[in-house]
Design an enzyme around this catalytic site. Structure first.
Site, PDB file in Angstrom:
ATOM      1  N   GLU A   1      43.459  51.116  45.678  1.00 24.50           N
ATOM      2  CA  GLU A   1      42.470  51.529  46.670  1.00 24.50           C
ATOM      3  C   GLU A   1      42.906  52.816  47.370  1.00 24.50           C
ATOM      4  O   GLU A   1      42.110  53.736  47.575  1.00 24.50           O
ATOM      5  CB  GLU A   1      42.258  50.417  47.703  1.00 24.50           C
ATOM      6  CG  GLU A   1      41.590  49.176  47.152  1.00 24.50           C
ATOM      7  CD  GLU A   1      42.581  48.216  46.525  1.00 24.50           C
ATOM      8  OE1 GLU A   1      43.774  48.590  46.397  1.00 24.50           O
ATOM      9  OE2 GLU A   1      42.174  47.103  46.149  1.00 24.50           O
TER      10      GLU A   1
ATOM     11  N   GLN B   1      50.499  41.572  59.369  1.00 22.25           N
ATOM     12  CA  GLN B   1      50.292  41.370  60.804  1.00 22.25           C
ATOM     13  C   GLN B   1      49.323  42.406  61.385  1.00 22.25           C
ATOM     14  O   GLN B   1      48.374  42.073  62.095  1.00 22.25           O
ATOM     15  CB  GLN B   1      51.640  41.444  61.551  1.00 22.25           C
ATOM     16  CG  GLN B   1      52.580  40.271  61.278  1.00 22.25           C
ATOM     17  CD  GLN B   1      53.220  40.350  59.911  1.00 22.25           C
ATOM     18  OE1 GLN B   1      53.427  41.456  59.382  1.00 22.25           O
ATOM     19  NE2 GLN B   1      53.509  39.196  59.313  1.00 22.25           N
TER      20      GLN B   1
ATOM     21  N   ASP C   1      34.237  38.126  32.432  1.00 18.89           N
ATOM     22  CA  ASP C   1      34.924  38.176  33.711  1.00 18.89           C
ATOM     23  C   ASP C   1      34.599  39.514  34.362  1.00 18.89           C
ATOM     24  O   ASP C   1      34.729  40.558  33.722  1.00 18.89           O
ATOM     25  CB  ASP C   1      36.428  38.040  33.500  1.00 18.89           C
ATOM     26  CG  ASP C   1      37.171  37.917  34.805  1.00 18.89           C
ATOM     27  OD1 ASP C   1      36.974  36.914  35.496  1.00 18.89           O
ATOM     28  OD2 ASP C   1      37.941  38.841  35.132  1.00 18.89           O
TER      29      ASP C   1
ATOM     30  N   ASP D   1      50.031  55.400  50.325  1.00 17.82           N
ATOM     31  CA  ASP D   1      49.460  54.109  49.908  1.00 17.82           C
ATOM     32  C   ASP D   1      49.404  54.066  48.381  1.00 17.82           C
ATOM     33  O   ASP D   1      48.577  54.728  47.761  1.00 17.82           O
ATOM     34  CB  ASP D   1      48.060  53.961  50.511  1.00 17.82           C
ATOM     35  CG  ASP D   1      47.470  52.577  50.274  1.00 17.82           C
ATOM     36  OD1 ASP D   1      48.048  51.816  49.474  1.00 17.82           O
ATOM     37  OD2 ASP D   1      46.427  52.264  50.887  1.00 17.82           O
TER      38      ASP D   1
END
Length: 744
Positions: free
Chosen positions: A404, A438, A363, A400
C-alpha cells in the site's frame, strides 16, 4: 514516539535508494552472474522451446530415431490396435522370406510391398507419438540446464545476516534459512521470510520481466534456479533435494509415467473391442474361403482361396488404425499445448477435466484483483490542493515498505504531484515513524525550509485523535469522503500535516485489465463464474459488478470454499479453481481442475494439479480451451477413422475375393485396375492418412465457443462426411499411379 533509524537498517537503505531515484528495473537491466556446468551444451531456453514449430528439425530428427526405438514388442504392446498391425507386419515379412525360399502363397514382390507399407504404418504412428513427446523432452532439457551447482549462504541466526555459512545447494534441507543477495541464484525452493527483491524467473517461465518477491502475503514463494536481480531476501527452504518444483516440472513434462485419462481408456476399450471383432471375422474368412473353393471345384468352377497376405491387409485396413495410431499422440500433444501456454499439468487427467468444466471458482485476491490494495486517487480536504495532499502522502510513505505504501509513492509520482527537493530532503535527515498496532499511523518528521512537519497517515479515527491532540479539527467533508470510500468497497487512509488534515488516500483492490471480457467468453462457453472473497458483501458486490462475474460469495472462510466445491461436485458438476494463497490450498486439493499461480505460496502449488508459470488467472480460459480441444480432436479423428473404413470395404473386399467370388467385382465402384493394385492402394492410403493427420493430431481441432450440440453437428459434417468421402479419390489416385508405373 519517533525513531531515527540506524544507517544499517533496511528501511533507511530503501529510502535512500528511492531518494537516489534508483529503480529496481535498472538493476534488472544489469548483467547477471551465471553458473553453468563445465562443458555442458547449452539447452534451448523455455521461450525457445515454446517457439519451436511443429516440424522443426530439432524435433523431427529425434522423433524419427525414436520411432525405430519404439518398434520393440514391449513398446508396441502399449497400443493394442497398432500391436495388431505390428504382428501383421512381422507375419507378412516371414511370408516374404518363405516366398523367397519357394514356399510362396502369392508373388514375393506383392508380399514385400504389403509388408513394407505395414511397417510404414507402424512407423508413422510411432513418429506421431515421438513428435508429440519431442517438445516435452526439449522442455525437460531446458529445465535441466537451469539446475546449477551454487553455494548457498546459510544463516544459523536469521537476525545476523553478516554471519553466513557456505553450503552446496544440493545439501540444503527443508527448514534451512538462506540469505540471497543481488546477483545470487536462488539455491532452492523457499518462502521469503524477510526482505523484498526483484527476481528474474525467465529461465523457468520464459518471461524476461522481473517479478517482485517479498515476505508475507501471497507473493513470497521463490523457486530454485531463478536469480535475484536487486536487493536481498532471507528465505526458508521448503523442499529437500529431488523434491523441488524444478524437479517436479522435469518429471511432469517428460511424461515418463504418463497414465491414460478416463476418456482415453474408454476410447481404447472401444477400439480394442472393434479390433477383436474384426480380427475374429477376418480369421474365419480363411477356412470359409477354402471351403468355398472346394465347393466350387466340385461344381467344376476353378478358383483359389484368399491368401494370408491379403487377409492381413484386409484386417489392417478395416480396424481403426488411424485413431489407433494417433490416440497416444493426441494425449501427449494436449499436455504439450498446455506447456506451450506456460502451464505445467501434473497429468493428462487434469487437462481432460478442463474440457468438461461447468463451474469456475475464483479467489478474488490476486486472481480477479491484483492482490494488494493500491492507491487509486487523492481526495483533498477543503482548502487543500491535490498537489499538497500528494506531497504529504508521498513523504509519509517513503519508508513504508508495504504494498500500500509503495503504491502511494507510485501514484504521487505518476500524477507528477510529488515535487519535493529530494536532495534537500536527504540532507535534512528525516526521522521516520513506523506503523504500530497501538498508534495505527506511520509517517515522517522532517524540516522543509524553515518549517517543521509532522506528517502522518493512517486510519481515520487514529488521525482524528492525533489532530485533536494538536488542537486541530477534523473536517466534516473529510469524514464524508472516508464514509464514501468505505461504502464503495475501498479503504480510506487519512493524511495530516501537523494539526491540519490534508485529505484522504483511497486504497482499493484494482480489478485486472481485460478480466471482464474474459469472463464474458467463459459465459459463452457455458461456464459459470463465482467469485469467493473474505470481504464484506458491499465490497464483494462492488468488485463482482466491476469484474463481471456471474455470482459471488462474501465473508467466506477457507472451509466455505471447500464446502462450495463439494456441493457443486455432489450435483455432478466439474469444478475448476484458481488460487495462489495458502488459504486456497484445501479448496485447490478438492477441485477437479486446480490451477495454482507460480507467484503464489508453496502450499498452493503443491495442492493444485496445474501450475501457471505466468501467474495469470485468466489463463484458465485458455486451459479450458485446450482441454476442450483435446476432447474434440480425439472425437473428430475417431469419427474420421471409423467413417473412412467404409470406403476401404469397397476397395479391398472385391479384390480379396476376386478369385473366390468373381460376382463381388460389382462392388468395385472405384474401378480399380487389378485385385493386387486394389489391396496395395488401400494399404498405402491407410498408412499415408496417418501422416496427413499428424499435424491435426498435434495442433488440435480448432475450438470455437459453441454449445456442445452445435459442435457435435459441425464435427460430424466435417470429419464424419469427410472421412466417408476422402478415401474414394485417395485410393483411386494411388491405384492410377501404381497402374501407370506398372508396379501391379
Amino acid at each position: 514516539m519517533a525513531l531515527r533509524y540506524p544507517e544499517s537498517d533496511p528501511v533507511v537503505r530503501t529510502v535512500k535508494h528511492r531518494l537516489d531515484s534508483t529503480d529496481a528495473a535498472a538493476h534488472a537491466a544489469a548483467p547477471a552472474r551465471t553458473t553453468t556446468h563445465p562443458g555442458a551444451h547449452p539447452p534451448l531456453s523455455a521461450k525457445d522451446v515454446r517457439r519451436l514449430s511443429m516440424f522443426a528439425p530439432a524435433l523431427v530428427r529425434p522423433a524419427i530415431v525414436d520411432s525405430f526405438r519404439k518398434l520393440s514388442p514391449r513398446a508396441q504392446a502399449k497400443n493394442p490396435v497398432m500391436f495388431v498391425v505390428y504382428i501383421g507386419s512381422i507375419l507378412t515379412t516371414l511370408l516374404w522370406v518363405m516366398a523367397l525360399r519357394g514356399q510362396a502363397e502369392a508373388p514375393a514382390g506383392f508380399i514385400l510391398a504389403v509388408s513394407v507399407w505395414l511397417w510404414f504404418t507402424v512407423l508413422f504412428a510411432n513418429v506421431a507419438e515421438a513428435l508429440a513427446e519431442g517438445r516435452s523432452k526439449q522442455q525437460a532439457a531446458s529445465l535441466r540446464g537451469i539446475k546449477t551447482t551454487v553455494q548457498a549462504k546459510v544463516l544459523a541466526d536469521p537476525q545476523r545476516r553478516d554471519r553466513v555459512q557456505p553450503r552446496a545447494a544440493t545439501a540444503l534441507r527443508r527448514g534451512d534459512i538462506v540469505l540471497i543477495e543481488a546477483g545470487d541464484m536462488v539455491p532452492g525452493d523457499g518462502e521469503v521470510i524477510e526482505g523484498v527483491a526483484s527476481v528474474d524467473e525467465s529461465a523457468i517461465t520464459g518471461e524476461s520481466a522481473p517479478v517482485i518477491r517479498e515476505s508475507g502475503g501471497d507473493f513470497s514463494s521463490v523457486t530454485g534456479g531463478t536469480r535475484v536481480l536487486s536487493d536481498w531476501i532471507v528465505a526458508r527452504i521448503t523442499a529437500n533435494p529431488g523434491e523441488s518444483f524444478l524437479d517436479r516440472m522435469i518429471s511432469m513434462v517428460e511424461g515418463a509415467k504418463r497414465q491414460k485419462t478416463p476418456n482415453e481408456l474408454a476410447l481404447t476399450i472401444l477400439l480394442v473391442s472393434l479390433t477383436i471383432i474384426l480380427l475374429l471375422a477376418t480369421v474365419t474368412l480363411l477356412p470359409y474361403s477354402i471351403f468355398s473353393v472346394e465347393v466350387m471345384k466340385a461344381a467344376g468352377v476353378t478358383s483359389s482361396p484368399i491368401t494370408i497376405t491379403v487377409l492381413v491387409a484386409l484386417l489392417v485396413c478395416l480396424i481403426p488404425t488411424t485413431i489407433g495410431g494417433l490416440l497416444s499422440a493426441i494425449g501427449v500433444a494436449g499436455m504439450s499445448r498446455m506447456m506451450q501456454a506456460n502451464v505445467i499439468a501434473t497429468s493428462g487427467r487434469a487437462v481432460e477435466a478442463a474440457g468438461d468444466v461447468d463451474v469456475l471458482l475464483l479467489d478474488k485476491t490476486g486472481t480477479i484483483t491484483h492482490g494488494n490494495r493500491q492507491a487509486s486517487r487523492f481526495i483533498p480536504a477543503p482548502g487543500v490542493t491535490v498537489k499538497a495532499l500528494a506531497e504529504a502522502a508521498w513523504l509519509s510513505s517513503l519508508a513504508d515498505e508495504t504494498p500500500e505504501g509503495r503504491s502511494i509513492v507510485t501514484l504521487a509520482r505518476q500524477l507528477g504531484e510529488a515535487a519535493v527537493d529530494e536532495a534537500a530532503l536527504a540532507r535534512s535527515q528525516p526521522v521516520f515513524v513506523p506503523f504500530s498496532a497501538q498508534t495505527r499511523m506511520s509517517g515522517i518528521n522532517v524540516a522543509l525550509g524553515d518549517a517543521a512537519h509532522q506528517i502522518r497517515k493512517g486510519a481515520a479515527d487514529a488521525i482524528r485523535t492525533h489532530v485533536t491532540v494538536l488542537a486541530g479539527r477534523f473536517p466534516e467533508a473529510v469524514l464524508a469522503a472516508v464514509e464514501d470510500v468505505a461504502r464503495k468497497g475501498g479503504t480510506p487512509l487519512v493524511v495530516s500535516d501537523n494539526d491540519r488534515v490534508m485529505g484522504v488516500v483511497e486504497l482499493k483492490d484494482i480489478v485486472k485489465a481485460g478480466i471482464r471480457e474474459r469472463f464474458a467468453e467463459l459465459r459463452q462457453m457455458g461456464i459459470k463464474t463465482v467469485m469467493i472473497t473474505g470481504d464484506n458483501r458491499l465490497t464483494a458486490a462492488s468488485i463482482a459488478a466491476e469484474a463481471g462475474v456471474d455470482d459471488f460469495i462474501a465473508e467466506a472462510a477457507p472451509e466455505t470454499k471447500l464446502a462450495l466445491i463439494r456441493e457443486q461436485q455432489a450435483q455432478g458438476r466439474l469444478v475448476a479453481m484458481t488460487g495462489d494463497g495458502t488459504n486456497d490450498a484445501p479448496a485447490l486439493a478438492q477441485a477437479d481442475v486446480a490451477v495454482a499461480m507460480n507467484s503464489g505460496t508453496q502450499a498452493a502449488k503443491e495442492a493444485g494439479n496445474m501450475v501457471d508459470l505466468d501467474s495469470s488467472p485468466t489463463k484458465l480460459i485458455q486451459i479450458v480451451e485446450i482441454g476442450k480441444q483435446m476432447l474434440m480432436t480425439r472425437g473428430s479423428l475417431t469419427t474420421f477413422s471409423i467413417a473412412n473404413d467404409v470406403a476401404k470395404y469397397f476397395a479391398i473386399i472385391p479384390a480379396a475375393f476376386a478369385t473366390t467370388y468373381p460376382q463381388l467385382a460389382a462392388l468395385n465402384v472405384m474401378r480399380l485396375a487389378t485385385p493386387a493394385s486394389a489391396v496395395m492402394s488401400a494399404v498405402i492410403f491407410n498408412a499415408l492418412i496417418i501422416v496427413f493427420l499428424i499435424p491435426l493430431a498435434l495442433k488440435g481441432v480448432k475450438y470455437r465457443p459453441l454449445g456442445a450440440a452445435a459442435l457435435l453437428r459441425r464435427n460430424l459434417w466435417i470429419y464424419g462426411l469427410g472421412g466417408l468421402l476422402l478415401p474414394f479419390p485417395g485410393i483411386k489416385l494411388i491405384d492410377m499411379f501404381l497402374a501407370a508405373m506398372g508396379w501391379v
